[in-house]
Structures are given as structure tokens and as C-alpha cells.
Scaffold this active site. Structure first.
Site, PDB file in Angstrom:
ATOM      1  N   GLU A 431       0.843  -1.196   0.000  1.00  0.00           N
ATOM      2  CA  GLU A 431       0.000   0.000   0.000  1.00  0.00           C
ATOM      3  C   GLU A 431       0.880   1.249   0.000  1.00  0.00           C
ATOM      4  O   GLU A 431       1.641   1.474   0.930  1.00  0.00           O
ATOM      5  CB  GLU A 431      -0.892  -0.002   1.244  1.00  0.00           C
ATOM      6  CG  GLU A 431      -1.676   1.291   1.433  1.00  0.00           C
ATOM      7  CD  GLU A 431      -2.501   1.324   2.733  1.00  0.00           C
ATOM      8  OE1 GLU A 431      -2.473   0.334   3.493  1.00  0.00           O
ATOM      9  OE2 GLU A 431      -3.158   2.351   2.975  1.00  0.00           O
ATOM     10  N   ASP A 504      -1.076  -0.842   5.671  1.00  0.00           N
ATOM     11  CA  ASP A 504      -1.101  -0.278   7.019  1.00  0.00           C
ATOM     12  C   ASP A 504      -2.103  -1.063   7.863  1.00  0.00           C
ATOM     13  O   ASP A 504      -3.075  -1.600   7.338  1.00  0.00           O
ATOM     14  CB  ASP A 504      -1.554   1.191   6.977  1.00  0.00           C
ATOM     15  CG  ASP A 504      -0.545   2.084   6.273  1.00  0.00           C
ATOM     16  OD1 ASP A 504       0.621   1.666   6.147  1.00  0.00           O
ATOM     17  OD2 ASP A 504      -0.941   3.190   5.849  1.00  0.00           O
ATOM     18  N   ASP A 506      -4.678  -0.346   9.542  1.00  0.00           N
ATOM     19  CA  ASP A 506      -5.830   0.496   9.888  1.00  0.00           C
ATOM     20  C   ASP A 506      -7.000   0.124   8.983  1.00  0.00           C
ATOM     21  O   ASP A 506      -6.896  -0.806   8.184  1.00  0.00           O
ATOM     22  CB  ASP A 506      -5.461   1.983   9.764  1.00  0.00           C
ATOM     23  CG  ASP A 506      -4.990   2.345   8.354  1.00  0.00           C
ATOM     24  OD1 ASP A 506      -5.229   1.545   7.416  1.00  0.00           O
ATOM     25  OD2 ASP A 506      -4.374   3.405   8.186  1.00  0.00           O
ATOM     26  N   ASP A 508      -8.390   1.564   6.433  1.00  0.00           N
ATOM     27  CA  ASP A 508      -8.131   1.672   4.996  1.00  0.00           C
ATOM     28  C   ASP A 508      -7.294   0.490   4.508  1.00  0.00           C
ATOM     29  O   ASP A 508      -7.554  -0.071   3.443  1.00  0.00           O
ATOM     30  CB  ASP A 508      -7.381   2.972   4.673  1.00  0.00           C
ATOM     31  CG  ASP A 508      -8.352   4.131   4.491  1.00  0.00           C
ATOM     32  OD1 ASP A 508      -9.569   3.855   4.392  1.00  0.00           O
ATOM     33  OD2 ASP A 508      -7.894   5.282   4.455  1.00  0.00           O
TER      34      ASP A 508
END
Ligand code: 28G
Length: 651
Positions: A431, A504, A506, A508
Site C-alpha cells: 500500500e 497499514d 488500519d 483503509d
């Protein structure tokens, strides 16, 4: 048993020698329930439910209720005959006490025609008892309510006694898992609901009820058309060609049931099999019989009706593209042979001709009665065949050196691996460009390739294959992996042995994972079924000595290991909390997340087809808020218990 007799003195002597068995289970729970994670925890429920299911499968009772209580305990109630409470001659103990405290008591009692329990052969009750803080049982039998209670891993706490009268019959078992033995003791609604739903598809006459008192939710599962309803749910997000084909043969000692449906725009073969109501992940004779029966019936009908010529016979692969099928057989225990203890593959040779003939005869008859559908189906199979042949030719052309430019097209994004030993190469899909940069610097250049992604990938569930192919990110991924796409995907051609998604930690990042997994699931499913797709696990924390931040530090992947790290570093510790991959430098990223010796990877697996299809509607639908809520509730970052993933340490 007369209700005024006090049997306490009789128990004490025997009780002492029973305990080592229970102790053994507590020492090595994994041997009995697989693991002590969320999966193992739920296994306790399945074991108790199985006992009620066996009773119902033998014709006693038709309703099984599972309740998840606020105190963390679970109760299961059936309306069967009630666990026997009479005194066992050799031991002088009530049968129920033996059933709950002895291993191998199941074997001795095994007179059941269709035992459904998966692996534990009737010792499930003892295992649950050994791994619980307490087990409380009420048996409703002969007008009486009998009660017995065990505590702290199976110690008898309240001997069997009559505590009242009743007009109902059945068994009610309530237990509290021992939190000191499990990494989590949180029963999950969705996990239990899916399991009960699956049981309900396979046992048409039984109603399963789930009550969750913690969230005040109740659901009932009862399916009169069994597997047909199962296939309908599996295909709920697809485009069916024709109706669901459903055959049942309940008349003989081997009971067979098959449901199937073909769908357009699905390039996968989705076949699931069950033996005695337990999923056989690796198939076996019943699955082989199903495949053979289908291939024979479709070809015979097509040739007999001049839809195709003898020399143009269809291959099984072409016929099964886009097929969803579930086959269930119920065989008496002595005829149910398995490849191994884990019962993942059925090997009973006698079943093969039975199933093949059952499927062949019924499907041939069905095609004859549904001519229009039969012709549509055969046209679809022919299209699959042509596409496969075209892809094969294209591949040969490529091999002959005419299309060697592939590397050039993708080279500006991809940092490729030097080795041509494809099986040992790894592709990291990363990402963001900045993390991609660190990953490129920190990687093992020989075996690790890096492909950075910009932004959110396309949701491949809501577009056609043509649209997907126009998308640069996916076109690049397809070219990079180099093994084709959709029906023409050939896992043997993959340029990488592992595809590792690195985002990541998180929401997203989780969404990106889901979008990429959706793509792999739809267009490169064999990568997943072969266990080649992984999720990287970046650490969440770095704990260091304040006086000496570079010298002594420990990475932590969750709150538990954070606490351990704080203790190890001692007074004067400082904590870095990593919000994204970008906050780590190349060395740190390599050491924690990419290096084979020190990283943790989650292997992506498809555990339960029902879960996948249901989640697709929530996760891939247009309602972003539904999706966000689901991710927040269900994805605990870097925990073992996630979407369709499971942990394997160090990949
Ligand atoms: C509610 C949660 C889980 C069960 C029964 C009923 C019988 C039984 C269970 O027998 C050993 C084997 C055959 C005698 C059998 C009752 C025969 C006659 C049963 C359950 C000893 C076990 N009457 N219901 N076990 N039998 N439900 N539900 O556990 O020879 S376990």
C-alpha cells in the site's frame, strides 16, 4: 434412580482416578480441539451440539437451542431422550458422569447408526468438561429433572440428583470455558450462527435456534429443502443459469443428496462435500462420484440429442466452470472410511459407483425434462472449452519467444526478484509509494519483488471482467504473476510461490486487503486454495530504553506483547506507535515484516464458503458505512482471528 439416595460417598473413591485423564486434556488441549484460539473455543460448542445432533439424527428430538449468556457461558438444549442417568455396573457411577469424565467412553457406547461427530468419537463431552470452569447439566427424563455439576476442569461438584419433575424430555448442558486455557473466551454470534446454519442445511428435520443474550438477538435455522437452500445462499451474489438441480436418495442405508447450479461470470468450480454432516475439505469418493456423474450425464445427453459430436466431447473442467455444487452422504460408521484421523477426505470405495450412478441417472433425467436449460448449459460449456483452448495457444506463442516484452511493460512499477526459482519467490503488493520505496530498499533482492499500489484498488465484484482488465493496477498484477486470469489461470505458471499483501494496520489497509482478496478470490482462486496468498503483519509498537533508544528495543504486535516488552525493557521505557508502514525505515520494515526469519504472516484460507458469500454482500456492496462498521467490529489488527485468514508463524 430414587431421589432420596445420597451417592456422595460412592463417588469420592472413583473420582480420584478419573482426574488424570481430564488433567491430560488440560495439559494438551490442542490435541483435542486443534488450538486454544477462537477456533478452539468454538469447538467446545460444536462438540456439545454434535451430541444433540447425533441424538436427533438417530430420530430423537428435532430442536437444538444454543444460548450465549452474559456471563460468558454457553448452553445447549436438545429434546432427545436425555443422557442416561442409570448406574453403570462396573464403576457404580451414573452413565452421565462417565460420559462427562472419561475418555474413550464414547467408543464403548458407539451403537449409533449415523454418528455425525467429527473427530472426537463421543469424547467431546469429557473434553469440554476438562476445559471448562464449570459444566452444569440438567436431564429431563422419565418425568424427572436430574442435575449434575462439575467444576474446575471436570471435578464433580454436585453429584447427580433429582431436583424436580417435568413433562419435557431432553438434555440441557451449560458450560463456562476456562479463560486460563484460551487466548479468547468471546463467543462470536457470526461464527456460531454460521455453524448452526450449516448443520441445518444438512439435517432437514432439525430446527437450530441461536439466542445471544449479550446482544439480544435470536435466529432460527430450519431448511426443508436442505442443500437446495444451501446452494441458493452460496449463489446469492451471482447470476444463475437455470434453476437449482436437487436430488435426494434417502431410501437405503447410504443416504445421498446433491444440489447444484451453474452461474455466469464465475470462473471457479465451487464444489463442497460432506460425510455424515461433517465437511470433507479434501473431498474423496463422494466428490469424485459427483464429478464423474456430471461429466457423463452432460456429455451423454449432448451427444444423444445431437448438440455436440462424439469427437467434441466436453472435459470435466469445461463443464464445471461456474458450477456451485454441494454433495452430502450419510453412511453407517463402519462404511465411512477416511484417509486420516482428521477426516478431511472420504475414501470409502463402495461409495464411488453409488454416487456416480445416482448423479448420472438423475441429472440425465433432469436434462431430458429441461431441454432449454440443457442446451444453454452445453453452449456455456463449449464457450469455456474454446476460451481454454485459445488461452493454451496464446501461451504456446508466448513461450516461443514472441512476447518477451512483458517485463519491460511493468518494470517501472515492479522491483522484480533476481531469481528464476519461481516457487521460492515472493511478491509483496504494498500500500502506497512511500512504503513501497522502503520495501524496495529493504527487501531480499534475490527472492522478493515489490509492487506498490496507488490508492484503493477497484472493487472487482461490481464490474465485468472486461472492466477489470482495463484497470491498470490489476492488469499489472496479472502480468506480474504471469499465470493468466479467470478460467485461464494456471497456478503452475505463477512466478511467485507467495503473494504477500502488505498494508497499514488500519481500516483503509483492511479495506485494501479485502479488495485485493476479492480479486484473487474471483480471478485467481487457486492461489488461495493452494495457500499462496498471505497478509503481512507490521508491528504496532516499538518499545525502547529512553536513555538508549537505538541500543535496546523490542517490537510488539499486539497489546499483550506490548506489556511483555515494557517489562523486559524495564523502567524508563519509551514507546513508538506505528500508524502506518511509512513510519518505519527500510531496515525496520525489512526486519519486522519482510525478513523470513523474523516476520509473521497470515495465510489466507477459505474456511467456510457460507461466510465468504455472506461477507461479499456486506463488504462489496455499495454501502461504505456498513463495510466500515464490519471492519471495525471484526478485524482486530494482527490477531489470529480475522476475515478469511489464519495465522501461520513465519510463513
Ligand atoms: C444438550 C446438549 C447436548 C444427548 C443422549 C441420549 C442418549 C445418550 C446422549 O446415550 C450413551 C449409548 C447407547 C446407552 C441413548 C438416551 C440411549 C437411550 C441415550 C446431548 C448409552 C449415550 N437413551 N442425548 N447420549 N448411550 N444429548 N445434548 O448431549 O447405549 S447425549
Amino acid at each position: 434412580m430414587p431421589d432420596n439416595v445420597n451417592l456422595t460417598s460412592q463417588y469420592n473413591a472413583d473420582n480420584i482416578e478419573l482426574l488424570p485423564e481430564l488433567e491430560g486434556i488440560r495439559k494438551r488441549p490442542g490435541m483435542y480441539i486443534g488450538a486454544t484460539n477462537s477456533g478452539g473455543l468454538h469447538h467446545l460448542i460444536w462438540e456439545i451440539v454434535d451430541n444433540g445432533v447425533d441424538e436427533a439424527a438417530n430420530g430423537y428430538g428435532s430442536r437444538i437451542t444454543v444460548t450465549l449468556h452474559k456471563d460468558g457461558s454457553c448452553s445447549v438444549e436438545d429434546d432427545g431422550r436425555g443422557i442416561p442417568v442409570d448406574i453403570h455396573k462396573q464403576t457404580g457411577l451414573p452413565a452421565i458422569q462417565i460420559i462427562y469424565t472419561r475418555l474413550h467412553s464414547g467408543g464403548k457406547f458407539s451403537d449409533k447408526a449415523y454418528q455425525t461427530s467429527a473427530g472426537l468419537h463421543g469424547v467431546g463431552a469429557t473434553v469440554v468438561n476438562a476445559l471448562s470452569k464449570w459444566v452444569d447439566i440438567n436431564v429431563f427424563r422419565d418425568g424427572n429433572i436430574y442435575h449434575i455439576r462439575f467444576e474446575n476442569g471436570g471435578h464433580l461438584a454436585t453429584p447427580l440428583e433429582v431436583v424436580g419433575t417435568t413433562r419435557k424430555r431432553g438434555t440441557l448442558v451449560r458450560f463456562l470455558p476456562d479463560e486460563s486455557l484460551f487466548s479468547t473466551t468471546d463467543f462470536k454470534w457470526e461464527t456460531v450462527a454460521n455453524h448452526l446454519q450449516e448443520e441445518a442445511f444438512l439435517l432437514k428435520n432439525v430446527t437450530f435456534v441461536l439466542i445471544d443474550e449479550r446482544i439480544k438477538k435470536t435466529e432460527e435455522f430450519h431448511y426443508e429443502s436442505g442443500l437446495a437452500e444451501y446452494v441458493a445462499i452460496l449463489d446469492q451474489n451471482k447470476e444463475p443459469i437455470g434453476e437449482i438441480v436437487h436430488f435426494v436418495d434417502d431410501a437405503n442405508h447410504v443416504k445421498m443428496e446433491v444440489a447444484m447450479q451453474w452461474c455466469a461470470k464465475d470462473y471457479n468450480e465451487n464444489v463442497y462435500s460432506y460425510a455424515n454432516a461433517v465437511r470433507t475439505h479434501d473431498g474423496g469418493t463422494h466428490e469424485t462420484g459427483l464429478r464423474t456423474g456430471i461429466t457423463k450425464a452432460v456429455n451423454d445427453w449432448a451427444i444423444q440429442n445431437d448438440v455436440i459430436r462424439e469427437k467434441d466431447k466436453l472435459e470435466g473442467n469445461d463443464i464445471r466452470e461456474g458450477l456451485t455444487a454441494v454433495v452430502s452422504v450419510k453412511v453407517p460408521e463402519n462404511l465411512a472410511l477416511y484417509e486420516s484421523q482428521t477426516k478431511q477426505k472420504l475414501t470409502s470405495p463402495d461409495l464411488l459407483p453409488l454416487i456416480t450412478d445416482f448423479v448420472y441417472t438423475n441429472l440425465l433425467h433432469f436434462l431430458a425434462e429441461h431441454k432449454e436449460f440443457a442446451v444453454d448449459l452445453i453452449r456455456k460449456c463449449q464457450a469455456s472449452k474454446s476460451a481454454r483452448e485459445a488461452a493454451r495457444k496464446a501461451k504456446e506463442v508466448a513461450r516461443n519467444g514472441k512476447a518477451k516484452k512483458v517485463d519491460a511493460i511493468i518494470s517501472d512499477k515492479l522491483a522484480s526478484a533476481q531469481s528464476k526459482d519461481y516457487k521460492n519467490n515472493e511478491l509483496f503488493i504494498v500500500e502506497g509509494d512511500s512504503a513501497g520505496g522502503s520495501a524496495k530498499t529493504g527487501r531480499d533482492r534475490l527472492h522478493q519483488a515489490i509492487l506498490p499500489l496507488r490508492g484503493k484498488p477497484l472493487n472487482t465484484d461490481s464490474v465485468t471482467m472486461e472492466r477489470m482488465l482495463q484497470n491498470t493496477e490489476f492488469a499489472t498484477i496479472i502480468q506480474t504473476i504471469g499465470a493468466g486470469v479467470g478460467a485461464n489461470f494456471d497456478v503452475e505458471d505463477s512466478h511467485y510461490g507467495k503473494i504477500i499483501i502488505m498494508t497499514d494496520a488500519d481500516t483503509d489497509g483492511a479495506h485494501i486487503q479485502i479488495l485485493l482478496l476479492t480479486f484473487f478470490y474471483n480471478y485467481m482462486k487457486p492461489l488461495i486454495t493452494h495457500g499462496m496468498v498471505y497478509i503481512a503483519c507490521p508491528p504496532l509498537y516499538r518499545v525502547y530504553k529512553k536513555s538508549d533508544p537505538q541500543h535496546k528495543f523490542i517490537y510488539a504486535w499486539d497489546d499483550e506483547s506490548l506489556e511483555e516488552a515494557k517489562k523486559k525493557i524495564g523502567p524508563g521505557y519509551g514507546i513508538n506507535r506505528y500508524k502506518g508502514l511509512g513510519e518505519m525505515n527500510a531496515d525496520q520494515l525489512a526486519a519486522t515484516t519482510m525478513n523470513k526469519a523474523t516476520r509473521q504472516l497470515l495465510q489466507v484460507r477459505i474456511e467456510d464458503p457460507l461466510v465468504v458469500e455472506k461477507r461479499i454482500s456486506v463488504l462489496m456492496g455499495n454501502d461504505a458505512s456498513l463495510r466500515r462498521i464490519w471492519i471495525e467490529e471484526n478485524i482486530k489488527f494482527n490477531e489470529t482471528d480475522r476475515f478469511i485468514k489464519e495465522v501461520t508463524k513465519n510463513g
